[in-house]
Design a protein around this motif. Structure first.
Motif, short mmCIF file in Angstrom:
data_model
loop_
_atom_site.label_atom_id
_atom_site.label_comp_id
_atom_site.label_asym_id
_atom_site.label_seq_id
_atom_site.Cartn_x
_atom_site.Cartn_y
_atom_site.Cartn_z
N THR A 104 1.52 -4.45 -1.52
CA THR A 104 0.45 -3.46 -1.45
C THR A 104 0.60 -2.36 -2.50
OG1 THR A 104 0.31 -3.85 0.94
CG2 THR A 104 -0.78 -1.87 0.09
N PHE A 105 1.82 -1.88 -2.70
CA PHE A 105 2.02 -0.69 -3.54
C PHE A 105 2.88 -0.94 -4.77
CE2 PHE A 105 1.54 0.74 0.89
CZ PHE A 105 0.42 1.55 0.78
N THR A 107 4.48 -2.36 -8.36
CA THR A 107 3.98 -2.68 -9.70
C THR A 107 4.08 -4.19 -9.92
OG1 THR A 107 6.15 -2.45 -10.74
CG2 THR A 107 4.80 -0.46 -10.52
N SER A 187 9.41 10.52 -1.82
CA SER A 187 9.14 9.35 -2.65
C SER A 187 9.93 8.15 -2.12
CB SER A 187 9.50 9.61 -4.11
OG SER A 187 8.80 10.73 -4.62
N VAL A 228 8.36 3.36 -6.12
CA VAL A 228 7.22 2.65 -5.55
C VAL A 228 6.07 3.64 -5.36
CG1 VAL A 228 6.34 1.25 -3.64
CG2 VAL A 228 8.71 1.00 -4.38
N GLY A 229 4.93 3.34 -5.96
CA GLY A 229 3.80 4.25 -5.87
C GLY A 229 4.04 5.51 -6.69
N GLU A 230 3.33 6.57 -6.33
CA GLU A 230 3.45 7.83 -7.06
C GLU A 230 4.59 8.67 -6.52
OE1 GLU A 230 -0.18 10.07 -7.47
OE2 GLU A 230 -1.39 8.27 -7.12
N ARG A 233 4.44 11.12 -3.20
CA ARG A 233 3.37 10.60 -2.32
C ARG A 233 3.89 9.48 -1.42
NH1 ARG A 233 -1.77 11.78 -4.00
NH2 ARG A 233 -2.29 11.01 -1.92
N GLY A 234 5.21 9.46 -1.21
CA GLY A 234 5.80 8.34 -0.46
C GLY A 234 5.57 8.38 1.03
N ILE A 237 2.83 6.06 2.11
CA ILE A 237 3.29 4.68 1.98
C ILE A 237 4.25 4.33 3.11
CG2 ILE A 237 4.54 3.07 0.49
CD1 ILE A 237 3.60 4.65 -1.91
#
Length: 395
Positions: A104-105, A107, A187, A228-230, A233-234, A237
């Motif tokens: 989902t998140f 790369t 994060s 993982v992700g920004e 902003r964890g 997630i």
């Protein structure tokens, strides 16, 4: 067609069941059946690698990432056959948590690096969430990750980390900022446990068994590509991952295995001929049927794109009761507690559901009446020896 790209979803369900059953019978070690504790890779690693080589380690994963791509009905069949043979639970955080997280998140590089290795049983993961001062209040975590060029420098501690001592990687929540609310500035990092500065210390239980560990980070340098992700902003997630975990906690495989143990015990003791014991066994079987049906529905909603948070809350609320009604201690409760049955679960319903369970390969109910005289009044239900609306489980 090779094992890796076989389309099991297109198989007839009964043919699929028989295929899985035969393979498990041949390959699962006899001395590891119905183990009641969590097993590490040193004990169960051979089975994990066998499933991975077969392409059966990730039944729910898409085939493009090395999974079986099974629809939910066949996932249930797969669980039933694992429970039938008493297959032990192995370290599965990568399958249930890391896989959905990266799909989902993650790369493209993270997916390519990890997913196929996980599906082959070549990478074992653990979950780095809890800390000494951040358990249920997870947002209070203090394990810090400070950006340093193209890396993060991680310092802090995770505790009660399940089977960390047999894992290769850990996905962990770290604090990358102190600005804003405590839920902000968190994060998710993927950390190789062989990284210099990472120490894993097993925690021995009172029984001498090892299931948990401390994971200590002392200036551990983690590449920023493992974010993982920004950054910061964890938390959102993490909530999504916890939703997947809660749904999988509701999976019926543990109650299935417990009920199978109960069946074996009742068979050895000859209590299937006792009407009272059989009534209670039937009640447990119906509870398991309900749990399985609800689990199928929740997974179907997720596959259709429903909000995971709402679905997982319902799954979490049903699982504990259904699991507690059929663990090993249910064996000694036979004849002790009284099972509540509403009219919708009178003997007529038992007989119809018995046919459903027979189709799943379970033995049939052998002492179910052919009719039920219950009406909308408080009349007793057949020979249930109690009024349906008044029978209660005193626990």
């Amino acid at each position: 067609m090779t094992e890796g790209n076989a389309d099991y979803g297109a198989m007839d369900s009964e043919d699929f069941r028989l295929m899985v059953r035969a393979w498990i019978q041949e390959h699962y070690p006899e001395d590891k059946r119905f183990i009641v504790r969590r097993m590490g890779m040193d004990e169960i690693g051979g089975w994990v690698r066998a499933l991975g080589a077969k392409g059966w380690l990730a039944p729910s994963w898409p085939r493009e990432w090395g999974g079986m791509g099974l629809p939910i009905r066949k996932q249930i069949i797969f669980m039933e056959e694992l429970s039938r043979h008493g297959c032990a639970r192995f370290p599965d955080q990568a399958l249930n948590l890391v896989g959905p997280l990266l799909m989902t998140f993650g790369t493209p590089e993270q997916k390519a690096r990890h997913l196929h290795r996980i599906a082959r049983g070549e990478e074992i993961w653990c979950q780095g969430y809890s800390e000494p001062a951040a358990g249920s209040d997870l947002a209070s975590l203090q394990c810090k990750a400070v950006r340093d060029g193209d890396s993060f420098i991680v310092n802090g501690e995770k505790t009660w980390t399940t089977l960390a001592f047999c894992a290769d990687w850990i996905f962990t929540l770290v604090r990358t900022s102190n600005a804003g609310r405590k839920q902000e500035g968190i994060s998710i990092l993927l950390i190789d446990l062989n990284t210099p500065g990472v120490t894993v210390r097993p925690i021995d239980s009172f029984t001498g068994e090892r299931e948990f560990a401390q994971v200590i980070f002392d200036n551990a340098r983690v590449p920023s590509e493992n974010l993982v992700g920004e950054a910061d902003r964890g938390w959102d997630i993490a909530k999504s991952v916890l939703g997947h975990e809660r749904v999988m906690v509701g999976a019926p495989i543990i109650p299935m295995m417990a009920l199978r143990q109960l069946e074996d015990l009742m068979d050895r003791l000859g209590t299937f001929g006792d009407t009272g014991a059989l009534d209670r066994y039937a009640a447990l079987r119906l509870d398991l049927y309900d749990l399985t049906t609800m689990f199928e529905e929740y997974v179907r909603r997720i596959e259709e794109g429903s909000r995971l948070a709402e679905t997982s809350r319902s799954s979490r609320s049903v699982r504990p009761n259904s699991t507690q009604r059929s663990p090993r201690r249910s064996c000694c409760r036979l004849g002790i507690w009284r099972v509540w049955r509403s009219r919708s679960r009178c003997r007529t319903m038992w007989r119809s559901r018995s046919k459903f369970m027979q189709l799943r390969g379970f033995p049939p109910f052998t002492a179910v009446p052919t009719r039920c005289s219950a009406t909308l009044s408080h009349a007793p239900c057949c020979d249930c020896r109690a009024e349906c609306d008044d029978e209660r489980d005193p626990r």
